[in-house]
Each structure stands twice: as structure tokens, then as C-alpha cells.
Design a protein around this motif. Structure first.
Motif, PDB file in Angstrom:
ATOM      1  N   LYS A  73     -25.578  70.666  -2.470  1.00 15.16           N
ATOM      2  CA  LYS A  73     -25.067  69.309  -2.658  1.00 15.16           C
ATOM      3  C   LYS A  73     -26.270  68.402  -2.868  1.00 15.16           C
ATOM      4  O   LYS A  73     -27.277  68.535  -2.182  1.00 15.16           O
ATOM      5  CB  LYS A  73     -24.289  68.842  -1.427  1.00 15.16           C
ATOM      6  N   VAL A  74     -26.156  67.483  -3.800  1.00 16.98           N
ATOM      7  CA  VAL A  74     -27.253  66.577  -4.121  1.00 16.98           C
ATOM      8  C   VAL A  74     -26.733  65.146  -4.128  1.00 16.98           C
ATOM      9  O   VAL A  74     -25.665  64.874  -4.677  1.00 16.98           O
ATOM     10  CB  VAL A  74     -27.844  66.928  -5.510  1.00 16.98           C
ATOM     11  N   ASP A  75     -27.493  64.250  -3.513  1.00 17.42           N
ATOM     12  CA  ASP A  75     -27.192  62.827  -3.571  1.00 17.42           C
ATOM     13  C   ASP A  75     -28.009  62.261  -4.734  1.00 17.42           C
ATOM     14  O   ASP A  75     -29.214  62.031  -4.612  1.00 17.42           O
ATOM     15  CB  ASP A  75     -27.578  62.148  -2.255  1.00 17.42           C
ATOM     16  N   VAL A  76     -27.365  62.081  -5.873  1.00 20.77           N
ATOM     17  CA  VAL A  76     -28.044  61.668  -7.097  1.00 20.77           C
ATOM     18  C   VAL A  76     -28.783  60.355  -6.901  1.00 20.77           C
ATOM     19  O   VAL A  76     -29.971  60.238  -7.240  1.00 20.77           O
ATOM     20  CB  VAL A  76     -27.056  61.558  -8.283  1.00 20.77           C
ATOM     21  N   LYS A  77     -28.123  59.360  -6.361  1.00 18.07           N
ATOM     22  CA  LYS A  77     -28.743  58.043  -6.205  1.00 18.07           C
ATOM     23  C   LYS A  77     -29.991  58.133  -5.341  1.00 18.07           C
ATOM     24  O   LYS A  77     -31.039  57.562  -5.684  1.00 18.07           O
ATOM     25  CB  LYS A  77     -27.748  57.058  -5.604  1.00 18.07           C
ATOM     26  N   LYS A  78     -29.921  58.856  -4.251  1.00 21.85           N
ATOM     27  CA  LYS A  78     -31.069  58.992  -3.347  1.00 21.85           C
ATOM     28  C   LYS A  78     -32.234  59.691  -4.053  1.00 21.85           C
ATOM     29  O   LYS A  78     -33.378  59.233  -3.990  1.00 21.85           O
ATOM     30  CB  LYS A  78     -30.659  59.768  -2.098  1.00 21.85           C
ATOM     31  N   GLU A 115     -25.544  51.839 -10.983  1.00 19.28           N
ATOM     32  CA  GLU A 115     -24.399  52.311 -10.194  1.00 19.28           C
ATOM     33  C   GLU A 115     -23.457  53.161 -11.045  1.00 19.28           C
ATOM     34  O   GLU A 115     -22.990  54.210 -10.619  1.00 19.28           O
ATOM     35  CB  GLU A 115     -23.652  51.131  -9.551  1.00 19.28           C
ATOM     36  N   TYR A 125     -25.220  56.540 -11.760  1.00 16.10           N
ATOM     37  CA  TYR A 125     -25.202  57.410 -10.571  1.00 16.10           C
ATOM     38  C   TYR A 125     -23.828  58.040 -10.382  1.00 16.10           C
ATOM     39  O   TYR A 125     -23.706  59.224 -10.085  1.00 16.10           O
ATOM     40  CB  TYR A 125     -25.552  56.630  -9.305  1.00 16.10           C
ATOM     41  N   LYS A 126     -22.798  57.236 -10.561  1.00 16.77           N
ATOM     42  CA  LYS A 126     -21.422  57.722 -10.397  1.00 16.77           C
ATOM     43  C   LYS A 126     -21.119  58.835 -11.403  1.00 16.77           C
ATOM     44  O   LYS A 126     -20.575  59.883 -11.051  1.00 16.77           O
ATOM     45  CB  LYS A 126     -20.448  56.549 -10.574  1.00 16.77           C
ATOM     46  N   GLN A 161     -23.254  61.968 -10.501  1.00 20.81           N
ATOM     47  CA  GLN A 161     -22.775  62.630  -9.286  1.00 20.81           C
ATOM     48  C   GLN A 161     -21.531  63.460  -9.585  1.00 20.81           C
ATOM     49  O   GLN A 161     -21.417  64.614  -9.144  1.00 20.81           O
ATOM     50  CB  GLN A 161     -22.468  61.596  -8.197  1.00 20.81           C
ATOM     51  N   ASP A 178     -21.401  67.420  -9.112  1.00 24.33           N
ATOM     52  CA  ASP A 178     -20.397  67.949  -8.175  1.00 24.33           C
ATOM     53  C   ASP A 178     -19.517  68.997  -8.857  1.00 24.33           C
ATOM     54  O   ASP A 178     -19.073  69.954  -8.225  1.00 24.33           O
ATOM     55  CB  ASP A 178     -19.525  66.819  -7.618  1.00 24.33           C
TER      56      ASP A 178
END
Length: 179
Positions: free
Chosen positions: A6-11, A41, A44-45, A48, A52
Motif C-alpha cells: 500500500k502506498v500513500d501517493v500524496k505523502k 489534490e 493525488y486522487k 491513488q 490501489d
């Protein structure tokens, strides 16, 4: 980005301080499942959602977007038994990054400068089974600082662009004969 993670794209993008980002599968062809996005934003959405969907089944690469692809495209050196046989330039449709003719891009014969050739040979020499490479295509592009950067090393099923230098097909036949 490893398969199954799992990756938090924004971070991740924020940590890298990238403004424009590119995603591509570790293994792919013809720009399959690639995505260019801005560090906004909405970007990123979109990214993500893309990751995912894909990361459960395949690894991905996230890197800064190399905008020079839109201006000068991508260059390829085609090698048989480590000898340059042909080189080409692939230029996308205006404003796009996809350099395959599937997407309307054009390709043409081109010359590689000494710096480009040095990078191609460096990529080829990094392959651990070097004596086994009969043919390869090394794809390179100018990065955002103007330096040559490796984008792909195709050693399994590369398009060899014989149409731009038909005599390179004879060089492949010679390479096969030498094996």
C-alpha cells in the motif's frame, strides 16, 4: 513500488518534492497503465486510485515526470551482440508522452551522441548474463536537467525498427550466426 504493498501517493510525492509525477508498471509495453499526474489534490486522487487498482497484482515505478519527452521524444539504440546496429527517435503527439505509434507517435532514424552511447553501453553491461544478449533495445531520454537517462532496457521482445535501417536486419542475421 512493490507488488502487494500500500502506498500513500500524496505523502510519497510530498517527501520527494515532485511537482509532476509519472507512474508505470515495472513490466509493460506500449504505455500500458502509465499515468502522468500533477502534485495537486486531483492528481493525488487519480494516482491513488490507479495504484490501489494495480499494486495488488504488479509492481510499479513512480518517478518525476521527464517533460523533455514532450519536446524531443525518446531515443533508442538497437544492439546486436553489443554492437550498435541502428538508432531511432520516437516523438509523441504534441502534448503527450506516449512515444509508441499505437498512440499516433512517429519514429525516425537518428544518431546518438557519445554521451548517449556511453549510457546505452553502461545499461547493457549491467545485465548479469551479458554473454546471452543477442539483441537489445536501450531507450533513453533527456531528464529535467538535460542529462541522458535510461528509461528502459528491452532484451526480451523489443521492436527493432528495421524499417529505418533495413540493413540492420542483416546485422541481426550475422549476430545469430556468430552465436
Amino acid at each position: 513500488l512493490e507488488k502487494g504493498t500500500k502506498v500513500d501517493v500524496k505523502k510519497l510525492v510530498s517527501e520527494k518534492q515532485w511537482r509532476r509525477v509519472f507512474l508505470k508498471p515495472i513490466i509493460g509495453q506500449s504505455s500500458r497503465e502509465t499515468l502522468r499526474f500533477d502534485a495537486t489534490e486531483e492528481g493525488y486522487k487519480q494516482a491513488q486510485k490507479h495504484l490501489d487498482r494495480l499494486l495488488p497484482n504488479e509492481g510499479m515505478i513512480m518517478q518525476p515526470y521527464l517533460h523533455m519527452v514532450e519536446k524531443i521524444g525518446e531515443f533508442s539504440g538497437i544492439f546486436f551482440n553489443y554492437k550498435l546496429a541502428n538508432s531511432i527517435q520516437k516523438v509523441p503527439v504534441y502534448g503527450d508522452y506516449k512515444v509508441q505509434d499505437d498512440w499516433g507517435a512517429i519514429d525516425r532514424a537518428a544518431e546518438l551522441d557519445q554521451e548517449a552511447l556511453a549510457l546505452c553501453f553502461k545499461a547493457l553491461s549491467a545485465v548479469p548474463f551479458e554473454d546471452a544478449i543477442l539483441y537489445a533495445r536501450v531507450d533513453i531520454i533527456r531528464d529535467n536537467e538535460g542529462q541522458w537517462a535510461l528509461t528502459e532496457l528491452e532484451i526480451i521482445e523489443p521492436s527493432l525498427f528495421f524499417r529505418h535501417k533495413p540493413e540492420s536486419a542483416l546485422k541481426l542475421a550475422d549476430a545469430v550466426e556468430d552465436v
